[in-house]
Write an enzyme that holds these catalytic residues in place. Structure first.
Site, PDB file in Angstrom:
ATOM      1  N   LEU A 148      -6.443 -17.626 -39.909  1.00  0.00           N
ATOM      2  CA  LEU A 148      -6.032 -16.787 -41.032  1.00  0.00           C
ATOM      3  C   LEU A 148      -4.795 -17.373 -41.714  1.00  0.00           C
ATOM      4  O   LEU A 148      -3.780 -16.703 -41.898  1.00  0.00           O
ATOM      5  CB  LEU A 148      -5.782 -15.352 -40.574  1.00  0.00           C
ATOM      6  CG  LEU A 148      -5.918 -14.282 -41.668  1.00  0.00           C
ATOM      7  CD1 LEU A 148      -7.341 -14.219 -42.184  1.00  0.00           C
ATOM      8  CD2 LEU A 148      -5.486 -12.915 -41.141  1.00  0.00           C
ATOM      9  N   GLY A 149      -4.911 -18.658 -42.069  1.00  0.00           N
ATOM     10  CA  GLY A 149      -3.889 -19.279 -42.897  1.00  0.00           C
ATOM     11  C   GLY A 149      -4.166 -18.992 -44.367  1.00  0.00           C
ATOM     12  O   GLY A 149      -4.787 -17.984 -44.708  1.00  0.00           O
ATOM     13  N   SER A 170      -6.597 -16.007 -34.679  1.00  0.00           N
ATOM     14  CA  SER A 170      -5.685 -17.121 -34.916  1.00  0.00           C
ATOM     15  C   SER A 170      -4.789 -17.232 -33.691  1.00  0.00           C
ATOM     16  O   SER A 170      -4.942 -16.473 -32.729  1.00  0.00           O
ATOM     17  CB  SER A 170      -4.861 -16.904 -36.194  1.00  0.00           C
ATOM     18  OG  SER A 170      -4.164 -15.670 -36.127  1.00  0.00           O
ATOM     19  N   ARG A 171      -3.873 -18.181 -33.705  1.00  0.00           N
ATOM     20  CA  ARG A 171      -3.043 -18.403 -32.514  1.00  0.00           C
ATOM     21  C   ARG A 171      -2.267 -17.167 -32.099  1.00  0.00           C
ATOM     22  O   ARG A 171      -2.006 -16.948 -30.922  1.00  0.00           O
ATOM     23  CB  ARG A 171      -2.088 -19.576 -32.767  1.00  0.00           C
ATOM     24  CG  ARG A 171      -2.764 -20.938 -32.639  1.00  0.00           C
ATOM     25  CD  ARG A 171      -1.845 -22.052 -33.050  1.00  0.00           C
ATOM     26  NE  ARG A 171      -1.535 -22.009 -34.479  1.00  0.00           N
ATOM     27  CZ  ARG A 171      -0.821 -22.920 -35.116  1.00  0.00           C
ATOM     28  NH1 ARG A 171      -0.321 -23.948 -34.446  1.00  0.00           N
ATOM     29  NH2 ARG A 171      -0.594 -22.819 -36.411  1.00  0.00           N
ATOM     30  N   SER A 172      -1.920 -16.338 -33.083  1.00  0.00           N
ATOM     31  CA  SER A 172      -1.234 -15.081 -32.775  1.00  0.00           C
ATOM     32  C   SER A 172      -1.571 -14.082 -33.871  1.00  0.00           C
ATOM     33  O   SER A 172      -1.907 -14.463 -34.993  1.00  0.00           O
ATOM     34  CB  SER A 172       0.293 -15.293 -32.693  1.00  0.00           C
ATOM     35  OG  SER A 172       0.775 -15.869 -33.895  1.00  0.00           O
ATOM     36  N   ILE A 226     -16.040 -24.618 -43.333  1.00  0.00           N
ATOM     37  CA  ILE A 226     -15.416 -25.369 -44.429  1.00  0.00           C
ATOM     38  C   ILE A 226     -14.104 -25.986 -43.944  1.00  0.00           C
ATOM     39  O   ILE A 226     -13.255 -26.372 -44.753  1.00  0.00           O
ATOM     40  CB  ILE A 226     -15.173 -24.468 -45.665  1.00  0.00           C
ATOM     41  CG1 ILE A 226     -14.607 -23.084 -45.296  1.00  0.00           C
ATOM     42  CG2 ILE A 226     -16.474 -24.275 -46.436  1.00  0.00           C
ATOM     43  CD1 ILE A 226     -13.192 -23.061 -44.877  1.00  0.00           C
ATOM     44  N   ARG A 228     -13.153 -28.189 -40.298  1.00  0.00           N
ATOM     45  CA  ARG A 228     -13.416 -29.505 -39.711  1.00  0.00           C
ATOM     46  C   ARG A 228     -14.603 -29.368 -38.773  1.00  0.00           C
ATOM     47  O   ARG A 228     -14.706 -28.387 -38.025  1.00  0.00           O
ATOM     48  CB  ARG A 228     -12.200 -30.027 -38.937  1.00  0.00           C
ATOM     49  CG  ARG A 228     -11.025 -30.439 -39.811  1.00  0.00           C
ATOM     50  CD  ARG A 228     -11.330 -31.701 -40.599  1.00  0.00           C
ATOM     51  NE  ARG A 228     -10.166 -32.195 -41.323  1.00  0.00           N
ATOM     52  CZ  ARG A 228      -9.901 -31.926 -42.601  1.00  0.00           C
ATOM     53  NH1 ARG A 228     -10.721 -31.130 -43.289  1.00  0.00           N
ATOM     54  NH2 ARG A 228      -8.840 -32.435 -43.189  1.00  0.00           N
ATOM     55  N   ASP A 252     -19.915 -27.649 -44.764  1.00  0.00           N
ATOM     56  CA  ASP A 252     -19.344 -28.578 -45.741  1.00  0.00           C
ATOM     57  C   ASP A 252     -18.699 -29.776 -45.047  1.00  0.00           C
ATOM     58  O   ASP A 252     -18.226 -30.691 -45.709  1.00  0.00           O
ATOM     59  CB  ASP A 252     -18.299 -27.847 -46.605  1.00  0.00           C
ATOM     60  CG  ASP A 252     -17.781 -28.712 -47.750  1.00  0.00           C
ATOM     61  OD1 ASP A 252     -18.613 -29.249 -48.506  1.00  0.00           O
ATOM     62  OD2 ASP A 252     -16.544 -28.855 -47.882  1.00  0.00           O
ATOM     63  N   GLU A 257     -18.726 -38.176 -41.059  1.00  0.00           N
ATOM     64  CA  GLU A 257     -18.984 -38.263 -42.501  1.00  0.00           C
ATOM     65  C   GLU A 257     -18.913 -39.714 -42.987  1.00  0.00           C
ATOM     66  O   GLU A 257     -18.056 -40.467 -42.534  1.00  0.00           O
ATOM     67  CB  GLU A 257     -17.953 -37.412 -43.252  1.00  0.00           C
ATOM     68  CG  GLU A 257     -18.075 -35.939 -42.926  1.00  0.00           C
ATOM     69  CD  GLU A 257     -17.008 -35.084 -43.593  1.00  0.00           C
ATOM     70  OE1 GLU A 257     -16.185 -35.632 -44.359  1.00  0.00           O
ATOM     71  OE2 GLU A 257     -16.986 -33.878 -43.342  1.00  0.00           O
ATOM     72  N   HIS A 275     -18.628 -32.131 -48.156  1.00  0.00           N
ATOM     73  CA  HIS A 275     -17.171 -31.994 -48.018  1.00  0.00           C
ATOM     74  C   HIS A 275     -16.501 -31.874 -49.392  1.00  0.00           C
ATOM     75  O   HIS A 275     -15.604 -32.648 -49.741  1.00  0.00           O
ATOM     76  CB  HIS A 275     -16.582 -33.170 -47.238  1.00  0.00           C
ATOM     77  CG  HIS A 275     -15.268 -32.816 -46.582  1.00  0.00           C
ATOM     78  ND1 HIS A 275     -14.824 -33.403 -45.422  1.00  0.00           N
ATOM     79  CD2 HIS A 275     -14.292 -31.940 -46.924  1.00  0.00           C
ATOM     80  CE1 HIS A 275     -13.648 -32.916 -45.078  1.00  0.00           C
ATOM     81  NE2 HIS A 275     -13.306 -32.022 -45.991  1.00  0.00           N
TER      82      HIS A 275
END
Length: 310
Positions: A148-149, A170-172, A226, A228, A252, A257, A275
């Site tokens: 959730l960036g 997410s991490r936290s 979308i 990695r 994507d 690639e 991509h």
């Protein structure tokens, strides 16, 4: 005049932004031109512009005695040797958040295409088949976002417009959102109808979406990536898609690639794009402008805008 080694190939149209700000460019978008530039012009190079999958190696840094800053075009920086950069005192920046609207748009386009069967429906009309199949709608569906960036938040805002219920891992946990936090990717998948991968790549996130997580998403579930390819166990994904343990996927990004597994190409429940999620005129212009701003700040002795901390 500072010289920038440009390893990226996707924003050539916008590189004059750097030249207009007083930087000289050495274009090296292929492995051969890259190796030649490092070997023959390494003494000229002050900065490097790269992408996460292209990175910069420790050996390359060692061959560039004037190198002071590495600018990564997008958010991911998984192939930049951060310990080597830190040891040399080289600043690393990225483009976190700059192309988030474009990536989020593409994520939703992929999700819509996969769930509503758009590519297959389009093909059927072109073949004069008039193939009509009932497909799921979006209202009240549960969407899970892994990461959730800036991109994940942009996807979440778009999902709310489709009246979906948003959960995330997410991490936290974040204290600035009302979305449901899930403690693990497995728990997130179990609570989701649609799962969107929007987390950075690298060793820390490798195969967060594994066989068990895909199984938890289930035979009615859809996966969109979308971010990695390394975040998803590709073989487990293919197996689930082939045997009906996952309804569909939209990708994507890929492990090698531009090579894409034939097994993915032959599946009818997969949507594939090369991509391009982060590519739009506005996103590309803004991303290169962010590079220029970071370079200008660095060489003016000011803090860079988007530092990467090792």
């Amino acid at each position: 005049m500072k010289t920038v080694l440009v390893l990226v190939e996707s924003v050539n149209e916008y590189l004059p932004i750097l030249e207009d700000n007083g930087f000289r460019l050495i274009l090296a978008p292929t492995p051969a031109t890259r190796a030649d530039a490092v070997a023959t012009r390494g003494h000229e190079i002050d900065a490097v512009l790269t992408r996460g999958p292209l990175g910069v190696t420790a050996a390359e840094m060692a061959a560039l005695p004037r190198l002071g800053i590495i600018c990564v075009l997008g958010a991911g920086y998984e192939q930049v040797d951060l310990p080597a950069a830190k040891a040399r005192g080289i600043t690393v920046t990225n483009g976190a958040g700059v192309n988030a609207p474009s990536v989020a748009d593409h994520a939703m386009a992929l999700l819509l295409s996969a769930v509503r069967d758009i590519p297959q429906a389009d093909a059927s009309v072109r073949r004069s088949e008039w193939r009509k199949i009932t497909r799921p709608s979006f209202a009240n569906k549960r969407i899970g976002i892994l990461g959730l960036g800036a991109v994940g938040m942009a996807i979440a805002r778009r999902a709310l417009g489709f009246d979906m219920q948003v959960s995330y891992h997410s991490r936290s946990p974040r204290d600035d959102v009302d979305f449901t936090y899930c403690a693990t990717p497995l728990a997130l998948a179990a609570e989701s109808d649609f799962l969107i991968v929007a987390t950075p790549g690298g060793g820390a996130t490798r195969h967060l979406i594994d066989k068990a997580t895909i199984e938890a998403l289930g035979p009615q579930g859809f996966l969109v990536n979308i971010a990695r390819a390394s975040v998803v166990d590709t073989q487990a994904l293919i197996d689930a898609l082939q045997h009906g343990r996952l309804a569909g996927a939209a990708l994507d990004v890929f492990d090698d690639e531009p090579q894409v597994p034939n097994a993915l190409k032959t599946l009818g429940n997969v949507v594939l794009t090369p991509h391009v999620a982060g590519l739009s005129p506005q996103a590309s212009s803004d991303t290169v402008q962010r590079v220029a701003d970071n370079l200008l700040a660095f060489y003016a002795g000011k803090p860079v805008l988007t530092p990467v901390h090792s």
